[in-house]
Write an enzyme that holds these catalytic residues in place. Structure first.
Site, PDB file in Angstrom:
ATOM      1  N   TRP A  36     -54.572  -1.131  -8.197  1.00 33.31           N
ATOM      2  CA  TRP A  36     -53.881  -2.322  -8.682  1.00 33.31           C
ATOM      3  C   TRP A  36     -52.651  -2.714  -7.865  1.00 33.31           C
ATOM      4  O   TRP A  36     -51.900  -3.570  -8.289  1.00 33.31           O
ATOM      5  CB  TRP A  36     -53.446  -2.093 -10.140  1.00 33.31           C
ATOM      6  CG  TRP A  36     -54.588  -1.727 -11.018  1.00 33.31           C
ATOM      7  CD1 TRP A  36     -55.413  -2.580 -11.700  1.00 33.31           C
ATOM      8  CD2 TRP A  36     -55.055  -0.402 -11.292  1.00 33.31           C
ATOM      9  NE1 TRP A  36     -56.363  -1.863 -12.379  1.00 33.31           N
ATOM     10  CE2 TRP A  36     -56.174  -0.523 -12.158  1.00 33.31           C
ATOM     11  CE3 TRP A  36     -54.642   0.876 -10.905  1.00 33.31           C
ATOM     12  CZ2 TRP A  36     -56.881   0.573 -12.629  1.00 33.31           C
ATOM     13  CZ3 TRP A  36     -55.341   1.973 -11.358  1.00 33.31           C
ATOM     14  CH2 TRP A  36     -56.445   1.823 -12.212  1.00 33.31           C
ATOM     15  N   ASP A  37     -52.391  -2.086  -6.745  1.00 31.31           N
ATOM     16  CA  ASP A  37     -51.153  -2.341  -5.998  1.00 31.31           C
ATOM     17  C   ASP A  37     -49.941  -1.918  -6.816  1.00 31.31           C
ATOM     18  O   ASP A  37     -48.900  -2.551  -6.788  1.00 31.31           O
ATOM     19  CB  ASP A  37     -51.057  -3.822  -5.617  1.00 31.31           C
ATOM     20  CG  ASP A  37     -49.847  -4.137  -4.730  1.00 31.31           C
ATOM     21  OD1 ASP A  37     -49.492  -3.291  -3.891  1.00 31.31           O
ATOM     22  OD2 ASP A  37     -49.246  -5.209  -4.907  1.00 31.31           O
TER      23      ASP A  37
END
Length: 358
Positions: A36-37
């Site tokens: 998800w960063d």
């Protein structure tokens, strides 16, 4: 002696290294198999913390997810409890997996999961379009995996906390920060389907994700009129006790006067990116919101004590110093920030703190 920083080998973690040997002494991971960063952009803060078990050498790390980890920096053991809970497993592309469990801290500013009724907009039609889009996206709460259909990421990729981090009062063991709440969307695009799509233009848009089978399109979850699809507040200020994990206050921060075509001073609470500082006199200074304002707060309760307009966005961490007369100054670089759309400039502004005795 130790060095503290995040390192790729222990992704999305804080790692303690023995400076003499370079060997890892301990590691605390904040996300297992990060899809998800949710990197850990904020620097750790060190202090000696008075706890129920006595004085401990502490390390504090805020995360994009909103968790604030408080660890014993000598051992890596949590001062505030860390637990794990099940994470969503659906919508995965072929060959990918999602960690079944994810950690979270006992001190957290994590927002509640979004629902359709949380959708918002600048008009009723705007709100309706947000609700339609919300129901199209895959969303099972925090850590919903990215997908080819498009997934909702909340907290979003700007995080609840980002590189500005938090400020800590080492004498009283309290923290001050700016939890931000802005949902993002994440959509996987098969590499063969990219065609002439423009890529790698910045933090938002389509990133080629070199070496992977899929590119990824990311950006804030906005209405057709360009306002966040979720209801405000989108930005707050907050204080907490690092010894107990108790949140003392959390309040809306900032108006939409620099976000809307009409400069309305509606204090909805706006997002931002940047950091605060704390002075020994119990003041917190912050100018990170998407509003060209610089504020001083009462550290005890979050009250705004001083508020001034500045010529550009203040997406930087202020600093304080004594001038040649021994007077305390607060200085800020107001340069703006392209990713959040604030006014760009090249200003350095400085203010003198008043002497209470006068």
């Amino acid at each position: 002696m130790y060095g503290f920083f995040s390192i790729a080998q222990y992704a999305t973690s804080v790692v303690a290294l023995d400076i003499k040997t370079g060997e890892a002494r301990w590691v605390q991971q904040f996300v297992h198999h990060d899809l998800w960063d949710m990197d850990t952009p904020a620097q750790p803060t060190l202090l000696d913390l008075n706890t129920a078990d006595g004085m401990q050498p502490a390390l504090v790390v805020p995360t994009k997810q909103g968790d604030v980890y408080v660890l014993n920096r000598a051992t890596g053991k949590p001062i505030i409890p860390i637990k794990e809970r099940p994470a969503p497993q659906g919508y995965l592309v072929a060959g990918e997996y999602a960690a079944p469990m994810q950690p979270y801290s006992g001190l957290s500013f994590e927002p509640a999961p979004l629902t359709e009724k949380d959708m918002w907009g600048a008009s009723l039609i705007d709100q309706m379009m947000c609700r339609i889009e919300f129901n199209k996206l895959n969303y099972d709460g925090r850590y919903t995996p990215p997908s080819t259909n498009g997934s909702l990421v909340y907290p979003g990729n700007f995080g609840t906390f980002n590189w500005g981090g938090i400020a800590v009062d080492p004498e009283n063991g309290v923290m001050f920060g700016m939890p931000t709440y802005l949902a993002f969307t994440s959509k996987l695009i098969p590499r063969d389907n990219l065609g002439n799509t423009e890529t790698n233009k910045g933090e938002q848009g389509v990133n080629t994700n070199e070496g992977a089978d899929y590119a990824v399109e990311m950006g804030p979850f906005l209405s057709p009129l360009g306002v966040p699809c979720q209801q405000p507040p989108w930005g707050t200020i907050a204080g907490a006790d690092l010894s107990t994990g108790e949140i003392a206050y959390q309040r809306r921060n900032g108006t939409v006067q620099d976000l809307s075509p009409i400069p309305l001073k509606l204090e909805l609470g706006v997002p931002g990116i940047g950091g605060p500082i704390i002075t020994k006199g119990g003041l917190a200074f912050l100018s990170a919101a998407t509003e060209n304002n610089f504020r001083a707060y009462d550290l005890k309760n979050g009250d705004v004590l001083w508020n001034v307009r500045i010529p550009a966005g203040g997406q930087a961490t202020p600093m304080t110093y004594l001038n040649s007369k021994g007077e305390q100054m607060v200085v800020l670089v107001a340069g703006g920030h392209g990713s959040v759309g604030t006014t760009i400039g090249d200003y350095v502004v400085a203010y003198k703190l008043a002497d209470k005795a006068k």
